[in-house]
Design a protein around this motif. Structure first.
Motif, mmCIF file in Angstrom:
data_model
loop_
_atom_site.group_PDB
_atom_site.id
_atom_site.type_symbol
_atom_site.label_atom_id
_atom_site.label_comp_id
_atom_site.label_asym_id
_atom_site.label_seq_id
_atom_site.Cartn_x
_atom_site.Cartn_y
_atom_site.Cartn_z
ATOM 1 N N LYS A 1 0.820 -1.214 0.000
ATOM 2 C CA LYS A 1 0.000 0.000 0.000
ATOM 3 C C LYS A 1 0.857 1.269 0.000
ATOM 4 N N LYS A 2 1.868 1.315 0.851
ATOM 5 C CA LYS A 2 2.718 2.506 0.941
ATOM 6 C C LYS A 2 3.524 2.715 -0.338
ATOM 7 N N ALA A 3 3.961 1.612 -0.935
ATOM 8 C CA ALA A 3 4.714 1.706 -2.191
ATOM 9 C C ALA A 3 3.815 2.213 -3.315
ATOM 10 N N LEU A 4 2.558 1.778 -3.317
ATOM 11 C CA LEU A 4 1.607 2.252 -4.325
ATOM 12 C C LEU A 4 1.333 3.742 -4.148
ATOM 13 N N PHE B 1 12.450 3.611 -2.271
ATOM 14 C CA PHE B 1 11.511 3.708 -1.148
ATOM 15 C C PHE B 1 11.257 2.327 -0.534
ATOM 16 N N CYS B 2 11.099 1.332 -1.388
ATOM 17 C CA CYS B 2 10.854 -0.034 -0.907
ATOM 18 C C CYS B 2 12.076 -0.596 -0.184
ATOM 19 N N GLU B 3 13.257 -0.285 -0.714
ATOM 20 C CA GLU B 3 14.489 -0.749 -0.069
ATOM 21 C C GLU B 3 14.651 -0.127 1.312
ATOM 22 N N GLU B 4 14.298 1.146 1.420
ATOM 23 C CA GLU B 4 14.357 1.816 2.723
ATOM 24 C C GLU B 4 13.339 1.227 3.698
ATOM 25 N N GLY B 5 12.258 0.688 3.143
ATOM 26 C CA GLY B 5 11.229 0.066 3.977
ATOM 27 C C GLY B 5 11.526 -1.375 4.347
ATOM 28 N N GLY B 6 12.667 -1.876 3.885
ATOM 29 C CA GLY B 6 13.070 -3.229 4.265
ATOM 30 C C GLY B 6 12.945 -4.268 3.174
#
Length: 287
Positions: free
Chosen positions: A120-123, A152-157
């Protein structure tokens, strides 16, 4: 002097733009990067262990379902026939079934990886970037968007890139955002903590974000000639891959249905034969 300074400024701008473009690197930009996009999560995510285990299980279960009842019936009706264990668990039969199961699982993994299961956050990040970036003037707009979303996704883990190229990102946006809006289904799907949600559009802030991104996309949709051409080639390859996957999955489904039907027919036949033989012997036995 002014002309020289103007030329210097233009050269500087070009240099800055070139440096920015060099910093934007996606898996498709490197040799073998696209291959690693698919294989890295498959191997490092240990999906291959699960696929091998399931394939082995299928290869072992298949002879149990089909060949064991068949040879049991043969033994029952033909006393001279001696069934060996290698007849039931035929190595060739098991190897063929193993590879069929493994290919099916691997192809389905590639399919789901290409489709992109987005959080959801990536979208939301993707929509925000599409809404804000200048899609008209920036020649690498979609590449930049894909890079930022991946970052962004990499920063989110997330250890693996979400998109392997700008075309991949654009096709995802068109398929998952533009088309559902055009069809008025508003079925925009995303994942949250591993669960799929279809009510992304129903959330007012998300709806505004989608509308902004769509408005910006529609303003510049005519400027994607080169990118659209590449995307069409990718889409064509995807269609071929999808057809192959559907044919293969359908074939495996039919194979499973045939083997299950064989089991459902031969097993009761063997049981009935045994019961009939027992009843016949009980009546024919001397009292």
């Amino acid at each position: 002097m002014s002309m020289i300074s103007d030329e210097s400024e233009m050269d500087l701008e070009k240099c800055v733009q070139t440096c920015e473009e060099e910093e934007i690197e996606l898996p498709a930009d490197s040799s073998g990067g696209k291959l690693m996009y698919f294989l890295a999560p498959y191997f490092f995510g240990k999906t291959w262990i699960c696929d091998i285990s399931l394939s082995l299980l299928g290869a072992i279960m298949s002879p149990s379902l089909v060949r064991l009842p068949y040879f049991s019936l043969c033994d029952f009706y033909d006393d001279q026939l001696e069934t060996k264990l290698s007849d039931v668990f035929s190595p060739l039969w098991m190897i063929i079934h193993y590879f069929l199961f493994f290919i099916m699982l691997f192809v389905n993994f590639i399919h789901h990886r290409k489709k992109v299961n987005i959080e959801k956050k990536a979208l939301q990040k993707l929509l925000k970037e599409v809404a804000e970036i200048d899609l008209t003037e920036d020649p690498v707009a979609w590449k930049r968007i894909a890079f930022k979303v991946n970052q962004f996704c990499e920063e989110g883990g997330n250890h693996y890139s979400l998109f392997y190229s700008g075309e991949h990102c654009m096709r995802f946006f068109v398929r998952e955002i533009v088309k559902p809006i055009e069809r008025q289904t508003y079925d925009i799907r995303c994942y949250c903590e591993g669960e799929m949600y279809r009510n992304f559009w129903k959330n007012p802030p998300n709806k505004v974000l989608v509308e902004r991104a769509l408005a910006n996309y529609n303003k510049s949709v005519g400027n994607f000639d080169e990118l659209s051409h590449k995307a069409e080639k990718e889409e064509c390859r995807d269609v071929i891959f999808e057809k192959f996957r559907n044919i293969f999955n359908t074939s495996m489904l039919y194979l499973g249905a045939i083997e299950s039907a064989s089991f459902m027919i031969m097993t009761p036949a063997y049981i009935i034969s045994m019961i009939a033989w027992a009843i016949f012997n009980s009546f024919s036995a001397p009292h």
